[in-house]
Design an enzyme around this catalytic site. Structure first.
Site, PDB file in Angstrom:
ATOM      1  N   HIS A 104       0.887  -1.244  -0.030  1.00 56.09           N
ATOM      2  CA  HIS A 104      -0.298   0.386  -0.344  1.00 56.09           C
ATOM      3  C   HIS A 104       0.934   1.552   0.285  1.00 56.09           C
ATOM      4  O   HIS A 104       0.096   2.077   0.243  1.00 56.09           O
ATOM      5  CB  HIS A 104      -0.831   0.552   1.387  1.00 56.09           C
ATOM      6  CG  HIS A 104      -2.107  -1.421   1.099  1.00 56.09           C
ATOM      7  ND1 HIS A 104      -2.495  -1.585   2.449  1.00 56.09           N
ATOM      8  CD2 HIS A 104      -2.253  -1.972   0.210  1.00 56.09           C
ATOM      9  CE1 HIS A 104      -3.478  -2.566   1.749  1.00 56.09           C
ATOM     10  NE2 HIS A 104      -3.331  -2.621   0.744  1.00 56.09           N
ATOM     11  N   SER A 172      -6.849  -7.141  10.346  1.00 49.56           N
ATOM     12  CA  SER A 172      -7.999  -7.692  10.073  1.00 49.56           C
ATOM     13  C   SER A 172      -9.038  -8.914   9.128  1.00 49.56           C
ATOM     14  O   SER A 172      -9.635  -8.985   8.679  1.00 49.56           O
ATOM     15  CB  SER A 172      -9.142  -6.663  10.031  1.00 49.56           C
ATOM     16  OG  SER A 172      -9.240  -5.594   8.924  1.00 49.56           O
TER      17      SER A 172
HETATM   18  N1  APR Z   1      -0.566  -6.555  18.159  1.00 47.90           N
HETATM   19  C1  APR Z   1      -1.637  -7.131  16.691  1.00 47.90           C
HETATM   20  N2  APR Z   1      -2.472  -7.326  16.416  1.00 47.90           N
HETATM   21  C2  APR Z   1      -2.829  -6.195  16.652  1.00 47.90           C
HETATM   22  C3  APR Z   1      -2.705  -5.241  17.585  1.00 47.90           C
HETATM   23  C4  APR Z   1      -1.140  -5.844  18.919  1.00 47.90           C
HETATM   24  N3  APR Z   1      -0.384  -4.950  20.145  1.00 47.90           N
HETATM   25  N4  APR Z   1      -3.798  -4.065  18.419  1.00 47.90           N
HETATM   26  C5  APR Z   1      -4.295  -4.456  16.906  1.00 47.90           C
HETATM   27  N5  APR Z   1      -3.729  -5.309  16.411  1.00 47.90           N
HETATM   28  C6  APR Z   1      -4.795  -6.283  15.760  1.00 47.90           C
HETATM   29  C7  APR Z   1      -6.380  -5.902  15.269  1.00 47.90           C
HETATM   30  O1  APR Z   1      -7.262  -6.786  16.069  1.00 47.90           O
HETATM   31  C8  APR Z   1      -6.817  -5.357  13.701  1.00 47.90           C
HETATM   32  O2  APR Z   1      -7.243  -7.600  13.183  1.00 47.90           O
HETATM   33  O3  APR Z   1      -4.522  -5.270  14.362  1.00 47.90           O
HETATM   34  C9  APR Z   1      -5.477  -5.209  13.212  1.00 47.90           C
HETATM   35  C10 APR Z   1      -5.813  -4.028  13.108  1.00 47.90           C
HETATM   36  O4  APR Z   1      -7.238  -4.347  11.921  1.00 47.90           O
HETATM   37  P1  APR Z   1      -7.400  -3.222  10.152  1.00 47.90           P
HETATM   38  O5  APR Z   1      -7.467  -1.732  11.344  1.00 47.90           O
HETATM   39  O6  APR Z   1      -7.959  -3.390   9.556  1.00 47.90           O
HETATM   40  O7  APR Z   1      -5.614  -2.275   9.907  1.00 47.90           O
HETATM   41  P2  APR Z   1      -5.141  -3.344   8.179  1.00 47.90           P
HETATM   42  O8  APR Z   1      -6.045  -4.909   8.324  1.00 47.90           O
HETATM   43  O9  APR Z   1      -3.954  -3.314   8.293  1.00 47.90           O
HETATM   44  O10 APR Z   1      -5.648  -2.483   7.373  1.00 47.90           O
HETATM   45  C11 APR Z   1      -6.020  -3.083   5.651  1.00 47.90           C
HETATM   46  O11 APR Z   1      -6.520  -1.387   5.230  1.00 47.90           O
HETATM   47  O12 APR Z   1      -7.716   0.970   5.208  1.00 47.90           O
HETATM   48  C12 APR Z   1      -6.610   0.040   4.873  1.00 47.90           C
HETATM   49  O13 APR Z   1      -4.940   0.959   3.792  1.00 47.90           O
HETATM   50  C13 APR Z   1      -5.313   0.444   4.785  1.00 47.90           C
HETATM   51  O14 APR Z   1      -3.354  -0.982   5.066  1.00 47.90           O
HETATM   52  C14 APR Z   1      -4.890  -1.282   5.782  1.00 47.90           C
HETATM   53  C15 APR Z   1      -5.280  -1.665   5.047  1.00 47.90           C
END
Ligand code: APR
Length: 228
Positions: A104, A172
């Protein structure tokens, strides 16, 4: 040497102080995607887009890799480690990981709006309207916005196919095509999912779920993989 492919998301950087997107205090709770992370947003209100990324970049300059990032570096003593990240931070690189692929984009880079091959490292946090590329066009954040193609995806698919072990950390699995990478991993090999809210991924029931924060779960998993 066996190959470990790791797919990381915002969660691995959460303990470094970087916001995730969909958690309770996530970025998409405070900002509307269509206002800060899309070509439409850039066309309508480029300053709002710049502010969104400048704010995150400013925090990133003060952030440090955490135990999750550094544990993945230790894996390299025994495995070929390929990290495919959805994150735009440079914490994997700063921790010392050798092979990092950003699906990304990268927060510390800017690119020309007239020639996407012109990409520039940003050595300070603020990118401003009026900052121009060598061809005189406005620089934009080097980020893949919603609705834009994911140029690194084909490379990521090739890498996923080489996995002997597949690890998912802190995502997620809500965003495509990144989340579909798991479908390119050979069936039946060892898979792990480190995330406090991890749930079984349909079709991958053999995946071992580690419901821990990255800073705890990743070092524990790495020790297991280094000592087995
Ligand atoms: N350690 C591990 N996992 C964690 C922690 C932690 N300390 N804190 C939160 N999480 C987990 C949450 O449970 C969740 O499953 O991190 C995940 C974050 O999910 P999102 O906020 O959806 O982020 P992500 O999956 O990276 O999103 C993917 O979406 O908006 C777009 O481009 C953006 O790259 C991003 C993509």
């Amino acid at each position: 040497m066996k190959t470990i492919v790791v797919l990381t998301g915002a969660g691995i950087s959460a303990e470094s102080g970087c916001n995730t997107f969909r958690d309770n205090n996530g970025l998409w709770r405070k900002h509307r995607v269509e206002e800060v992370a899309s070509p439409y947003a850039w066309q309508q209100s480029p300053q709002m887009v710049m502010d969104f990324y400048n704010e995150r970049r400013k925090k990133l300059f003060d952030a440090k890799p955490n135990a999750g990032h550094t544990a993945l570096v230790k894996l390299e003593s025994k495995y070929q480690v390929e990290i495919i990240t959805q994150n735009v931070d440079d914490l994997h690189e700063r921790a010392g990981s050798s092979n990092v692929y950003h699906l990304h984009g990268e927060l510390k880079k800017a690119r020309s709006t007239v020639d996407p091959s012109l990409i520039y490292e940003l050595d300070e946090w603020e990118l401003k309207m009026g900052d121009l590329c060598e061809k005189g066009s406005q620089l934009r954040p080097h980020i893949v916005w919603f609705g834009e193609p994911v140029p690194m995806f084909e490379k990521a698919v090739e890498i996923a196919k080489t996995a002997d072990i597949f690890i998912v950390i802190g995502t997620s699995m809500a965003v495509y095509p990144a989340a579909s990478l798991i479908n390119y991993v050979s069936r039946g090999l060892p898979m792990y999912y480190v995330d406090p809210n991890a749930n079984p991924i349909p079709g991958n029931e053999n995946m071992q779920i580690i419901k821990e924060k990255a800073g705890v779960g990743v070092p524990r998993l790495i020790n297991l993989l280094l000592n087995n």
